[in-house]
Design an enzyme around this catalytic site. Structure first.
Site, PDB file in Angstrom:
ATOM      1  N   ASP A 351       0.783  -1.213   0.120  1.00  0.00           N
ATOM      2  CA  ASP A 351       0.254  -0.044  -0.112  1.00  0.00           C
ATOM      3  C   ASP A 351       0.819   1.251   0.171  1.00  0.00           C
ATOM      4  O   ASP A 351       1.790   1.498   0.863  1.00  0.00           O
ATOM      5  CB  ASP A 351      -0.761   0.102   1.207  1.00  0.00           C
ATOM      6  CG  ASP A 351      -1.782  -1.236   1.125  1.00  0.00           C
ATOM      7  OD1 ASP A 351      -2.666  -1.255   0.236  1.00  0.00           O
ATOM      8  OD2 ASP A 351      -1.576  -2.147   1.771  1.00  0.00           O
ATOM      9  N   THR A 352       0.736   2.048  -1.017  1.00  0.00           N
ATOM     10  CA  THR A 352       1.588   3.218  -1.391  1.00  0.00           C
ATOM     11  C   THR A 352       0.737   4.187  -1.844  1.00  0.00           C
ATOM     12  O   THR A 352      -0.320   4.043  -2.212  1.00  0.00           O
ATOM     13  CB  THR A 352       2.709   2.640  -2.310  1.00  0.00           C
ATOM     14  OG1 THR A 352       3.363   1.402  -1.762  1.00  0.00           O
ATOM     15  CG2 THR A 352       3.546   3.789  -2.971  1.00  0.00           C
ATOM     16  N   VAL A 353       1.133   5.540  -1.829  1.00  0.00           N
ATOM     17  CA  VAL A 353       0.682   6.545  -2.807  1.00  0.00           C
ATOM     18  C   VAL A 353       1.768   7.196  -3.627  1.00  0.00           C
ATOM     19  O   VAL A 353       3.106   7.109  -3.410  1.00  0.00           O
ATOM     20  CB  VAL A 353       0.267   7.605  -1.803  1.00  0.00           C
ATOM     21  CG1 VAL A 353      -0.875   7.260  -0.959  1.00  0.00           C
ATOM     22  CG2 VAL A 353       1.316   8.426  -0.846  1.00  0.00           C
ATOM     23  N   SER A 370       5.306   5.542   1.213  1.00  0.00           N
ATOM     24  CA  SER A 370       4.732   4.429   1.464  1.00  0.00           C
ATOM     25  C   SER A 370       5.006   4.168   2.880  1.00  0.00           C
ATOM     26  O   SER A 370       6.029   4.540   3.530  1.00  0.00           O
ATOM     27  CB  SER A 370       4.714   3.116   0.648  1.00  0.00           C
ATOM     28  OG  SER A 370       4.283   2.004   1.125  1.00  0.00           O
TER      29      SER A 370
END
Length: 540
Positions: A351-353, A370
């Site tokens: 899960d990362t942006v 992240s």
């Protein structure tokens, strides 16, 4: 008008930001309108995401940047990877009776020092225009006054419930009044607001020295964790050179080791001789070829990728056309390349942006940040409001592995950010979340735009596949594929020996991609945002 996407590409002439949350993108554009640079906007966006998207990112994570300077045309790389604590040794894990690094809890939470904030400060010192207090204003307001909980955030809170409730501060933050935060309700993090204010006032020292660092260090020591105050004082972001490759008429830039950015360039090199643009878009041969290129590149990654300060990573050879010609002999046009022929390890789950920002002067920032897993380690560092990452779980405890745990070392990173030029001019700024899926998604985006002429929004909304496993029980060559691919192509892939997992029409596990392209003649910006996220591309 032929409508080919769920939302149109966003067009603007003066500046643009795209990210996985509309409030964060809006905060970035607000900073651009105030005279801020692309780097200012990226930091503002990232800070808001750290508040409103805590399952994906936060101040307790790491970050990597590519920054384009329009005046010189230079693309620079900034490494914001967190370093392992001085006490993080292989022998310390043997004493704890651990033969592998846990994914959740105090051990991964404190194994590495958070590196993202150091990268914000370093990038801002070099390219910022506005004071940090102005840049972080929106994030502080959302943390203090509250923000609306999206359906996605609520679902991740519920999915991660068992791990979150084990930590008192995480439970208090995400389960107000003992119940999981619900969609449409308001959530605040006043402790994080104070930490952000400390950074706004004092920059690097506001996080890595003084009360915030001391609080995190005390928390770690009291809970039996690994990092200490001295470890925070050693955390700095480091400038370097990006990796550079060519695919057809496009020059592609990506982040170097310890990130897996070289795999994107290697995969494009493997694909290029097969003239993908002459194959059917989304057809059997299109997907089959990309999957095989991925398997070969990921095998190389798993053998050699590590922190280059501690290991020799032969990256120039890995991204060379000659090497691709040698490795390309493994590609079988008739049947799936069996995984035991090209062994690999790892998981697609992460899960990362990703944030892309372009300012009115043509400067650009490509930023990936992240916590690694959903809510990272599921541990909040005491009263700081900072959710700590679990990136350290990527270290190996095998003494003979190049990615083995060592004090001061940055673990192998799946985080990558990209830019590309055409005719010497900046053409694209793009990236995505998705752990092992990130290089595959970047490859699919580049091929869609370069080989088949799609715009950035069309490329992002194109049906997506990911090759690999999400859980330890799955085969490592599982091909997860959205059902919007032609049914005949999916059936034919199965006949060629691919282990198919048919997703629905859209699947968030296929990653969130975002990007901006720049018209070389007019300078017009086109922005795309992934409907698999809560994001938006916003310009002015």
């Amino acid at each position: 008008m032929d409508i080919r996407t769920g939302r149109p590409v966003t067009l603007a002439s003066s500046g643009m930001v795209t990210s996985p949350h509309s409030l964060a993108s809006a905060a970035g554009v607000d900073v651009l309108r105030a005279g801020g640079s692309a780097v200012d906007a990226a930091i503002a966006t990232s800070a808001v995401l750290s508040v409103v998207y805590p399952h994906m990112t936060g101040l307790g994570g790491d970050a990597f940047w590519l920054i384009h300077d329009s005046a010189s045309g230079e693309v620079r790389y900034l490494n914001g990877g967190g370093k392992a604590a001085a006490g993080a040794t292989l022998s310390s894990f043997e004493k704890r009776g651990l033969n592998e690094i846990p994914l959740r809890g105090i051990v991964p939470a404190t194994l590495t020092v958070p590196g993202a904030v150091a990268s914000w400060i370093e990038a801002h010192d070099r390219y910022g225009r506005l004071h940090l207090r102005r840049v972080l204003e929106s994030a502080i307001d959302y943390a203090s006054d509250g923000f609306p909980v999206t359906g996605r955030l609520a679902s991740f809170i519920e999915m991660t419930r068992d791990d979150l409730v084990r930590d008192q501060e995480a439970a208090a933050l995400l389960f107000p009044d003992g119940a999981a935060a619900q969609p449409g309700t308001k959530l605040a993090n006043s402790n994080l607001a104070r930490t952000l204010q400390s950074i706004a006032n004092d920059g690097w020292s506001g996080f890595y020295e003084g009360p915030v660092a001391a609080a995190m260090a005390r928390f770690s020591e009291a809970a039996g964790g690994l990092f200490r105050l001295a470890d925070f004082g050693r955390q700095r972001a480091v400038w370097g050179e990006p990796l550079v490759g060519c695919y057809r008429d496009v020059t592609v830039f990506n982040t170097p080791p310890p990130t897996q950015g070289f795999t994107v360039l290697e995969m494009l090199n493997l694909v290029e001789p097969h003239e993908l643009h002459r194959k059917d878009f989304l057809g059997l041969d299109h997907v089959h070829l990309l999957v095989q290129a991925k398997q070969i590149a990921y095998h190389d990654r798993d053998q050699v990728l590590a922190d280059p300060a501690f290991a020799d990573v032969p990256v120039e050879r890995l991204i060379s056309k000659q090497y691709a010609a040698e490795r390309g002999r493994l590609i079988d046009g008739r049947s799936a390349l069996k995984w035991d022929m090209v062994p690999s390890f790892g998981s697609l789950s992460g899960d990362t942006v990703y944030i892309a920002a372009v300012d009115r002067d043509g400067n650009a920032a490509s930023l990936i940040q992240s916590l690694y897993g959903a809510f990272g380690s599921c541990v909040v560092a005491g009263k700081t409001g900072v959710i700590l990452q679990n990136r350290g779980a990527y270290f190996s405890l095998d003494r003979n592995h190049s990615n083995r745990l060592e004090p001061g070392k940055i673990p192998l990173h799946t985080l990558i950010a990209s830019m590309a030029k055409r005719d010497g001019k900046l053409w694209s700024v793009l990236g995505c979340m998705g752990a092992d899926g990130q290089p595959q998604i970047q490859m699919q985006l580049y091929c869609a735009m370069i080989d088949f002429g799609l715009d950035i929004q069309e490329a992002i909304e194109t049906p997506r596949f990911l090759s690999g496993r999400f859980a330890l029980g799955e085969a490592r060559d599982t091909l997860h594929i959205e059902s919007r691919f032609p049914e005949a192509a999916i059936d034919a892939l199965a006949q060629r020996g691919h282990a198919i997992n048919r997703w629905g029409a859209w699947n968030e596990m296929a990653g969130h991609a975002h990007g901006i392209t720049i018209d070389r003649r007019s300078g017009m910006l086109s922005g795309g945002s992934d409907p698999r996220s809560d994001g938006a591309a916003i310009g002015y």
